[in-house]
Design a protein around this motif. Structure first.
Motif, short mmCIF file in Angstrom:
data_model
loop_
_atom_site.label_atom_id
_atom_site.label_comp_id
_atom_site.label_asym_id
_atom_site.label_seq_id
_atom_site.Cartn_x
_atom_site.Cartn_y
_atom_site.Cartn_z
N HIS A 106 0.85 -1.19 0.00
CA HIS A 106 0.00 0.00 0.00
C HIS A 106 0.88 1.24 0.00
CE1 HIS A 106 -2.94 2.91 2.01
NE2 HIS A 106 -3.47 2.61 0.84
N LYS A 107 0.61 2.16 -0.92
CA LYS A 107 1.51 3.30 -1.12
C LYS A 107 1.57 4.20 0.11
CE LYS A 107 2.53 6.92 -4.52
NZ LYS A 107 2.54 8.08 -3.59
N ASP A 108 0.46 4.45 0.77
CA ASP A 108 0.44 5.41 1.87
C ASP A 108 0.95 4.83 3.18
OD1 ASP A 108 -0.53 7.29 0.16
OD2 ASP A 108 -2.25 7.84 1.37
N THR A 109 0.51 3.63 3.55
CA THR A 109 0.86 3.08 4.86
C THR A 109 2.06 2.15 4.80
OG1 THR A 109 -0.68 1.22 4.63
CG2 THR A 109 -1.53 3.24 5.64
N GLY A 110 2.50 1.74 3.61
CA GLY A 110 3.70 0.94 3.47
C GLY A 110 3.58 -0.50 3.92
N CYS A 111 2.38 -1.01 4.11
CA CYS A 111 2.21 -2.40 4.55
C CYS A 111 1.88 -3.30 3.36
CB CYS A 111 1.13 -2.50 5.62
SG CYS A 111 -0.52 -2.16 5.00
N THR B 44 -12.63 0.11 -4.86
CA THR B 44 -11.19 -0.08 -4.96
C THR B 44 -10.64 -0.61 -3.64
OG1 THR B 44 -10.85 2.26 -4.38
CG2 THR B 44 -10.79 1.69 -6.71
N MET B 45 -9.62 -1.46 -3.73
CA MET B 45 -8.99 -2.03 -2.54
C MET B 45 -8.30 -0.92 -1.76
SD MET B 45 -6.51 -5.35 -2.25
CE MET B 45 -5.04 -4.62 -3.01
N TRP B 46 -8.50 -0.93 -0.43
CA TRP B 46 -7.99 0.15 0.42
C TRP B 46 -7.63 -0.41 1.78
CZ3 TRP B 46 -10.87 2.95 4.49
CH2 TRP B 46 -10.18 4.08 4.98
N THR B 47 -6.66 0.19 2.43
CA THR B 47 -6.35 -0.12 3.82
C THR B 47 -6.08 1.17 4.56
OG1 THR B 47 -4.98 -1.47 5.31
CG2 THR B 47 -3.87 -0.45 3.44
N HIS B 48 -6.10 1.11 5.89
CA HIS B 48 -5.92 2.32 6.70
C HIS B 48 -5.30 1.91 8.03
CE1 HIS B 48 -9.47 1.17 9.22
NE2 HIS B 48 -9.83 0.59 8.10
N GLU C 237 -7.22 2.96 12.69
CA GLU C 237 -7.80 2.02 13.65
C GLU C 237 -7.43 0.61 13.19
OE1 GLU C 237 -12.12 0.67 15.57
OE2 GLU C 237 -12.04 2.16 13.95
N LEU C 238 -6.89 -0.20 14.11
CA LEU C 238 -6.45 -1.54 13.76
C LEU C 238 -7.50 -2.58 14.16
CD1 LEU C 238 -2.71 -1.36 14.90
CD2 LEU C 238 -3.66 -0.94 12.62
N LEU C 239 -7.43 -3.74 13.54
CA LEU C 239 -8.33 -4.83 13.89
C LEU C 239 -8.05 -5.29 15.32
CD1 LEU C 239 -8.09 -6.88 10.58
CD2 LEU C 239 -10.09 -5.59 11.38
N PRO C 240 -9.06 -5.79 16.04
CA PRO C 240 -8.84 -6.27 17.41
C PRO C 240 -8.04 -7.57 17.43
CG PRO C 240 -11.11 -6.62 16.73
CD PRO C 240 -10.47 -5.83 15.63
N ASP C 241 -8.01 -8.23 18.59
CA ASP C 241 -7.17 -9.42 18.77
C ASP C 241 -7.47 -10.52 17.76
OD1 ASP C 241 -5.92 -8.18 20.84
OD2 ASP C 241 -7.05 -9.19 22.43
N TRP C 242 -8.74 -10.68 17.37
CA TRP C 242 -9.07 -11.76 16.43
C TRP C 242 -8.42 -11.50 15.07
CZ3 TRP C 242 -11.28 -9.77 12.20
CH2 TRP C 242 -12.13 -8.67 12.31
N GLY C 243 -8.07 -10.25 14.78
CA GLY C 243 -7.37 -9.91 13.54
C GLY C 243 -5.91 -9.63 13.76
N PHE C 244 -5.38 -10.01 14.95
CA PHE C 244 -3.96 -9.89 15.30
C PHE C 244 -3.47 -8.45 15.23
CE2 PHE C 244 -4.84 -14.05 13.49
CZ PHE C 244 -4.42 -14.89 14.52
N GLN D 297 -3.76 -6.26 13.08
CA GLN D 297 -3.26 -5.86 11.78
C GLN D 297 -4.21 -4.84 11.14
OE1 GLN D 297 -2.74 -9.59 9.71
NE2 GLN D 297 -1.23 -10.33 11.17
N GLN D 298 -3.80 -4.28 10.01
CA GLN D 298 -4.65 -3.29 9.34
C GLN D 298 -5.78 -3.97 8.58
OE1 GLN D 298 -0.98 -0.21 8.37
NE2 GLN D 298 -2.60 -0.40 6.86
N GLU D 299 -6.93 -3.34 8.63
CA GLU D 299 -8.07 -3.83 7.86
C GLU D 299 -7.88 -3.51 6.38
OE1 GLU D 299 -12.90 -3.08 7.82
OE2 GLU D 299 -11.53 -1.38 7.82
N VAL D 300 -8.31 -4.41 5.50
CA VAL D 300 -8.39 -4.17 4.06
C VAL D 300 -9.87 -4.21 3.69
CG1 VAL D 300 -7.81 -5.05 1.77
CG2 VAL D 300 -6.13 -5.15 3.60
N ASN D 301 -10.33 -3.20 2.96
CA ASN D 301 -11.73 -3.21 2.55
C ASN D 301 -11.89 -2.59 1.17
OD1 ASN D 301 -12.14 -0.32 2.77
ND2 ASN D 301 -12.35 -0.55 4.98
N GLY D 302 -13.10 -2.67 0.64
CA GLY D 302 -13.43 -2.09 -0.65
C GLY D 302 -14.00 -0.70 -0.48
N ASN D 303 -13.26 0.30 -0.91
CA ASN D 303 -13.64 1.69 -0.74
C ASN D 303 -14.56 2.13 -1.87
OD1 ASN D 303 -13.81 4.37 -0.06
ND2 ASN D 303 -11.62 4.80 -0.21
#
Length: 270
Positions: free
Chosen positions: A31-36, A173-177, A180-187, A189-195
């Motif tokens: 991801h260009k902005d967050t580098g993940c 379009t595919m997006w991440t941010h 706010e990070l996912l809770p423990d069930w998502g370790f 990590q950053q959420e990926v969603n369709g913007n």
């Protein structure tokens, strides 16, 4: 600047790292902005989120910063069901429609009209089983490369090409941010969603690396630097500056007057 103008420039360090992506390459996607890096793993979304909404319980798709994790590996495929040996060695072009297979779990990336965990207005991403991806849900696995510079048909290159991953059926379009990070069930990590705001400036991604590249493709070959007459380059530069200046909607602190340009009297440090 035009392609002809850019061909007069020598290779930058970025160009030395840029490799053309071919179908069936194993790639990492950044991801260009967050580098993940785009990531998936065998764990699934919980049945119910904290706000009471029900999820699809599909295989999670996230974004993470561990560049050594093999769960970041994706195979880029042509838009056909099953295997396609004819696509081997064919260069992926910006503007192509394609599919992504998650290497470690052997499923296909998709998004669909189900709310994402953190953004109920956006679509959830998940990885589905190959039987469903090649069958009833084939269309849901189709994405298109929407290039930043709008130069479709040019080769997709690692590091250099900046693109949006545009979902064909649902027009998101595919997006991440990382606000706010996912809770423990998502370790966490950053959420990926369709913007659904497809024009947002933070929807862009790059192909970071091709895994296991070897042979002639792994060798750096300096490009041939072409020439253009000085006045042709000078004219294009003036025209481009004029066009960009006319697009400005307000004053800015780096503005300068034409009389200061020839001797760079108000030059700026970059």
């Amino acid at each position: 600047m035009s392609a002809d103008f850019q061909e007069t420039l020598g290779d930058s360090p970025l160009a030395r790292e840029a490799k053309e992506v071919q179908y069936h390459d194993i790639i990492t996607i950044k991801h260009k902005d967050t580098g993940c890096l785009l990531h998936s793993h065998p764990y699934r979304y919980p049945l119910r989120y904290d706000d009471g909404r029900i999820s699809s319980q599909g295989q999670q798709v996230t974004c993470m910063h561990d560049f050594t994790d093999t769960n970041n590996h994706w195979e880029i495929l042509p838009p056909v069901a099953g295997s396609d040996s004819k696509a081997l060695g064919r260069v992926v072009k910006q503007g192509d429609t394609f599919r992504l297979r998650h290497v470690n779990t052997n499923g296909y990336l998709l998004t669909h009209d189900v709310a994402s965990p953190l953004y109920p207005t956006n679509e959830e991403f998940q990885v589905i089983e190959p039987e469903a991806g090649d069958g009833a849900r084939f269309n849901d696995t189709l994405f298109r490369l929407d290039p930043f510079d709008k130069r479709k048909e040019s080769p997709l290159k690692t590091k250099a090409s900046v693109v949006k991953f545009f979902h064909v059926p649902t027009i998101v379009t595919m997006w991440t941010h990382n606000d706010e990070l996912l809770p423990d069930w998502g370790f966490n990590q950053q959420e990926v969603n369709g913007n659904k705001k497809v024009g947002d400036a933070d929807n862009f991604w790059t192909i970071d690396n091709i895994i296991g590249l070897k042979g002639a493709r792994a060798v750096y070959v300096p490009k041939q630097v072409k020439t253009l007459p000085f006045l042709a380059k000078w004219y294009e530069l003036q025209l481009t500056m004029f066009e960009q200046n006319n697009k400005l909607s307000s004053e800015h602190p780096y503005a300068s007057e034409p009389q200061s340009w020839p001797l760079t009297l108000s030059g700026k440090s970059f």
